[in-house]
Design an enzyme around this catalytic site. Structure first.
Site, mmCIF file in Angstrom:
data_model
loop_
_atom_site.group_PDB
_atom_site.id
_atom_site.type_symbol
_atom_site.label_atom_id
_atom_site.label_comp_id
_atom_site.label_asym_id
_atom_site.label_seq_id
_atom_site.Cartn_x
_atom_site.Cartn_y
_atom_site.Cartn_z
ATOM 1 N N GLY A 1 32.817 19.052 3.965
ATOM 2 C CA GLY A 1 33.532 20.240 3.510
ATOM 3 C C GLY A 1 32.983 21.472 4.200
ATOM 4 N N GLU A 2 32.977 22.586 3.496
ATOM 5 C CA GLU A 2 32.468 23.855 4.028
ATOM 6 C C GLU A 2 33.271 24.381 5.213
ATOM 7 O OE1 GLU A 2 28.346 23.583 5.127
ATOM 8 O OE2 GLU A 2 27.742 22.645 3.238
#
EC number: 2.4.2.21
Length: 340
Positions: A304-305
């Site tokens: 993610g991120e």
């Protein structure tokens, strides 16, 4: 937003009246591509990406102000023990982003990408979707509007990512609501759910979709009932980017679920978007297929991120640079196969 009607009304109008691609910019870009010092089609998807940039920006392909926007939210459903990490990790990771200590910070630095982090009321998790809607219509619309502000500082390529403990459960519930199948089709380990914890995650997704079943024919209702603040904010950012003709790179499983809600509302809503990568979350490729997209990268990532979208931005930047910087056959004094 308007002060009359229901909170979602303005978004329904935007989704109905989306601008299309710039056909003249596309023609101009194709004409130049035919003159560049390479065999036709030899740069493969880089050529397609350059044309995509031209069509959606209305100018020659260029990436001068790329931005990664990460939206962070907490989820009431996390109380069911569906993830090995407590919800407090969301805030801790936001602080890590701010301090420059996360993977996304390094990728942005390496590829000269801007980075903005948006903390979405982390002290106030959304409702537990197994027994109540995640958000009221008003709160969901307000969060979409907040997400639209992500582009306010100016950008010509928006990379979308998220942070939120429990949000792969949310993404799975959204996909189950939109596409059907079984909860097992859409639920994966996320941040490491295995064994009994994974079984609880599957049960939670089943329970949530069943609880809201009578209200899931409307994609915006799916968003507010099963989604989260980062989901709504990413959807708003994608929508704002379309209105302003900004191409978008979508990150992993959760960001793809946010995008899917818009496509369910208007089949053309993601024409200005590419999927940055296919993550290791088992159902992500199935979700990408539902959108009719082909990811740019497959690196086995599942962080993610915005990390996959940010890495893909380097490819988009390279595509634009090749298109704008390469010499034409005439400029280079190279014989064109089509001229003899």
């Amino acid at each position: 937003m308007s002060v009359t009607g229901l909170p979602f009304d303005d978004f329904r109008v935007l989704l109905r009246d989306l601008p299309g691609p710039d056909s003249q910019a596309l023609v101009t870009a194709r004409d130049r591509d035919r003159q560049l010092t390479k065999p036709p089609g030899s740069l493969g998807r880089l050529e397609e990406i350059a044309m995509w940039l031209a069509a959606w920006t209305g100018r020659a392909p260029a990436v001068n102000r790329p931005l990664v926007a990460i939206f962070a939210g907490n989820h009431g459903v996390a109380r069911h023990g569906i993830t090995p990490f407590p919800a407090s990790v969301t805030q801790q990771m936001v602080e890590n982003f701010a301090a420059g200590g996360a993977a996304i910070n390094q990728i942005c630095a390496a590829n000269d990408l801007g980075l903005k982090i948006f903390d979405l009321a982390l002290d106030y998790p959304t409702g537990d979707i197994t027994i109540e809607p995640a958000l009221s219509e008003r709160d969901c619309a307000a969060t979409m509007a907040f997400g639209m502000e992500a582009i306010a500082g100016g950008t010509d390529l928006l990379c979308l990512g998220e942070m939120g403990i429990g949000n792969t459960t949310i993404a799975a519930a959204i996909n189950l609501a939109l596409y059907g199948g079984t909860a097992e089709d859409w639920v994966g380990p996320g941040t490491g759910s295995q064994g009994e914890m994974l079984a609880r995650k599957i049960a939670v997704v089943k329970q949530a979709v069943e609880f809201h079943r009578e209200h899931l024919s409307d994609p915006l209702e799916v968003m507010r009932r099963l989604g989260g603040r980062e989901i709504a904010a990413m959807a708003g950012a994608i929508l704002a980017a379309r209105v302003e003709r900004i191409p978008v790179l979508i990150d992993g499983y959760v960001a793809t679920a946010a995008a899917a809600l818009l496509k369910a509302a208007n089949p053309s809503a993601l024409d200005h978007c590419l999927i940055g990568h296919v993550s290791a979350e088992p159902a992500h490729m199935r979700a990408i297929d539902k959108l009719g997209k082909t990811p740019l990268l497959a690196l086995g990532m599942r962080l993610g991120e915005g990390t996959g979208a940010a890495l893909a931005a380097s490819i988009v930047k390279s595509a634009a640079a090749c298109h704008s910087g390469m010499a034409t056959f005439e400029q280079a004094g190279v014989t064109n196969a089509g001229t003899h």
